[in-house]
Design a protein around this motif. Structure first.
Motif, mmCIF file in Angstrom:
data_model
loop_
_atom_site.group_PDB
_atom_site.id
_atom_site.type_symbol
_atom_site.label_atom_id
_atom_site.label_comp_id
_atom_site.label_asym_id
_atom_site.label_seq_id
_atom_site.Cartn_x
_atom_site.Cartn_y
_atom_site.Cartn_z
ATOM 1 N N MET A 1 0.815 -1.191 0.000
ATOM 2 C CA MET A 1 0.000 0.000 0.000
ATOM 3 C C MET A 1 0.862 1.259 0.000
ATOM 4 S SD MET A 1 -3.046 1.033 -0.003
ATOM 5 C CE MET A 1 -4.072 2.378 0.394
ATOM 6 N N LYS A 2 1.948 1.206 0.772
ATOM 7 C CA LYS A 2 2.837 2.355 0.855
ATOM 8 C C LYS A 2 3.500 2.630 -0.496
ATOM 9 C CE LYS A 2 5.573 2.970 4.503
ATOM 10 N NZ LYS A 2 6.757 2.862 5.399
ATOM 11 N N GLU A 3 3.818 1.553 -1.217
ATOM 12 C CA GLU A 3 4.436 1.725 -2.531
ATOM 13 C C GLU A 3 3.477 2.379 -3.516
ATOM 14 O OE1 GLU A 3 4.570 -1.316 -0.970
ATOM 15 O OE2 GLU A 3 6.655 -1.270 -0.348
ATOM 16 N N LYS A 4 2.196 2.017 -3.430
ATOM 17 C CA LYS A 4 1.206 2.611 -4.331
ATOM 18 C C LYS A 4 1.002 4.093 -4.029
ATOM 19 C CE LYS A 4 -1.290 -1.579 -5.439
ATOM 20 N NZ LYS A 4 -2.595 -2.247 -5.474
ATOM 21 N N LEU A 5 1.020 4.440 -2.747
ATOM 22 C CA LEU A 5 0.889 5.856 -2.383
ATOM 23 C C LEU A 5 2.101 6.660 -2.844
ATOM 24 C CD1 LEU A 5 -0.666 5.657 1.198
ATOM 25 C CD2 LEU A 5 -1.750 6.449 -0.899
ATOM 26 N N SER A 6 3.278 6.099 -2.700
ATOM 27 C CA SER A 6 4.490 6.780 -3.158
ATOM 28 C C SER A 6 4.482 6.961 -4.666
ATOM 29 C CB SER A 6 5.735 5.994 -2.746
ATOM 30 O OG SER A 6 5.828 5.907 -1.354
ATOM 31 N N THR A 7 4.032 5.941 -5.371
ATOM 32 C CA THR A 7 3.955 6.031 -6.830
ATOM 33 C C THR A 7 2.913 7.058 -7.252
ATOM 34 O OG1 THR A 7 4.625 3.725 -7.006
ATOM 35 C CG2 THR A 7 3.613 4.706 -8.941
ATOM 36 N N ALA A 8 1.789 7.094 -6.563
ATOM 37 C CA ALA A 8 0.748 8.080 -6.881
ATOM 38 C C ALA A 8 1.236 9.502 -6.613
ATOM 39 C CB ALA A 8 -0.510 7.790 -6.079
ATOM 40 N N ALA A 9 1.923 9.697 -5.504
ATOM 41 C CA ALA A 9 2.452 11.024 -5.190
ATOM 42 C C ALA A 9 3.508 11.445 -6.212
ATOM 43 C CB ALA A 9 3.051 11.035 -3.782
ATOM 44 N N ALA A 10 4.366 10.520 -6.605
ATOM 45 C CA ALA A 10 5.386 10.825 -7.607
ATOM 46 C C ALA A 10 4.754 11.143 -8.956
ATOM 47 C CB ALA A 10 6.360 9.655 -7.738
ATOM 48 N N THR A 11 3.659 10.483 -9.269
ATOM 49 C CA THR A 11 2.960 10.749 -10.526
ATOM 50 C C THR A 11 2.348 12.137 -10.525
ATOM 51 O OG1 THR A 11 2.483 8.402 -10.772
ATOM 52 C CG2 THR A 11 1.151 9.922 -12.067
ATOM 53 N N VAL A 12 1.737 12.517 -9.426
ATOM 54 C CA VAL A 12 1.160 13.867 -9.329
ATOM 55 C C VAL A 12 2.261 14.920 -9.423
ATOM 56 C CG1 VAL A 12 -0.048 15.443 -7.779
ATOM 57 C CG2 VAL A 12 -0.866 13.106 -8.064
ATOM 58 N N MET A 13 3.399 14.624 -8.819
ATOM 59 C CA MET A 13 4.511 15.569 -8.845
ATOM 60 C C MET A 13 5.102 15.746 -10.240
ATOM 61 S SD MET A 13 6.530 14.741 -5.372
ATOM 62 C CE MET A 13 5.774 14.931 -3.784
ATOM 63 N N LEU A 14 4.823 14.828 -11.146
ATOM 64 C CA LEU A 14 5.288 14.978 -12.526
ATOM 65 C C LEU A 14 4.603 16.140 -13.233
ATOM 66 C CD1 LEU A 14 5.383 11.351 -13.967
ATOM 67 C CD2 LEU A 14 7.312 12.827 -13.481
ATOM 68 N N PHE A 15 3.339 16.356 -12.924
ATOM 69 C CA PHE A 15 2.540 17.310 -13.689
ATOM 70 C C PHE A 15 2.431 18.686 -13.045
ATOM 71 C CE2 PHE A 15 1.005 13.050 -14.788
ATOM 72 C CZ PHE A 15 1.326 13.073 -16.132
ATOM 73 N N VAL A 16 2.757 18.818 -11.773
ATOM 74 C CA VAL A 16 2.642 20.115 -11.092
ATOM 75 C C VAL A 16 3.540 21.191 -11.713
ATOM 76 C CG1 VAL A 16 2.985 21.293 -8.885
ATOM 77 C CG2 VAL A 16 1.791 19.117 -8.955
ATOM 78 N N PRO A 17 4.797 20.905 -12.082
ATOM 79 C CA PRO A 17 5.618 21.967 -12.677
ATOM 80 C C PRO A 17 5.049 22.559 -13.964
ATOM 81 C CG PRO A 17 7.013 20.182 -11.948
ATOM 82 C CD PRO A 17 5.599 19.712 -11.807
#
Length: 93
Positions: free
Chosen positions: A1-17
């Motif tokens: 579960m922690k890995e999925k949350l980290s991956t989701a957060a990293a994915t969101v961080m791709l598009f913020v810039p």
């Protein structure tokens, strides 16, 4: 579960810039003090997202391809943001 949350957060961080392109369409965002503050805040976020993604990748037991891609892209963003901050700092001297 922690890995999925980290991956989701990293994915969101791709598009913020990329939201800086929308923000910079406003006239007030192009004026001197606001523009510098926006660039510094976005650069700081990009450096944070690069460090976060690298730490998430190193701690993750399941290193999927998507997390690897997010790590590479966020690290490139972080290096670019660091270069921008260095250029801004060099312009002050």
């Amino acid at each position: 579960m922690k890995e999925k949350l980290s991956t989701a957060a990293a994915t969101v961080m791709l598009f913020v810039p990329w939201t800086i392109l929308i923000l910079r369409t406003y006239d007030w965002a192009l004026e001197s003090p606001a523009a510098e503050i926006i660039v510094v805040l976005y650069a700081a976020f990009m450096i944070f997202s690069g460090i976060f993604t690298i730490c998430a990748y190193r701690r993750s037991a399941a290193r999927g391809r998507w997390l690897q891609l997010c790590t590479v892209i966020n690290t490139i963003y972080a290096v670019g943001a660091f270069a921008i901050l260095c250029m801004m700092a060099a312009g002050r001297f």
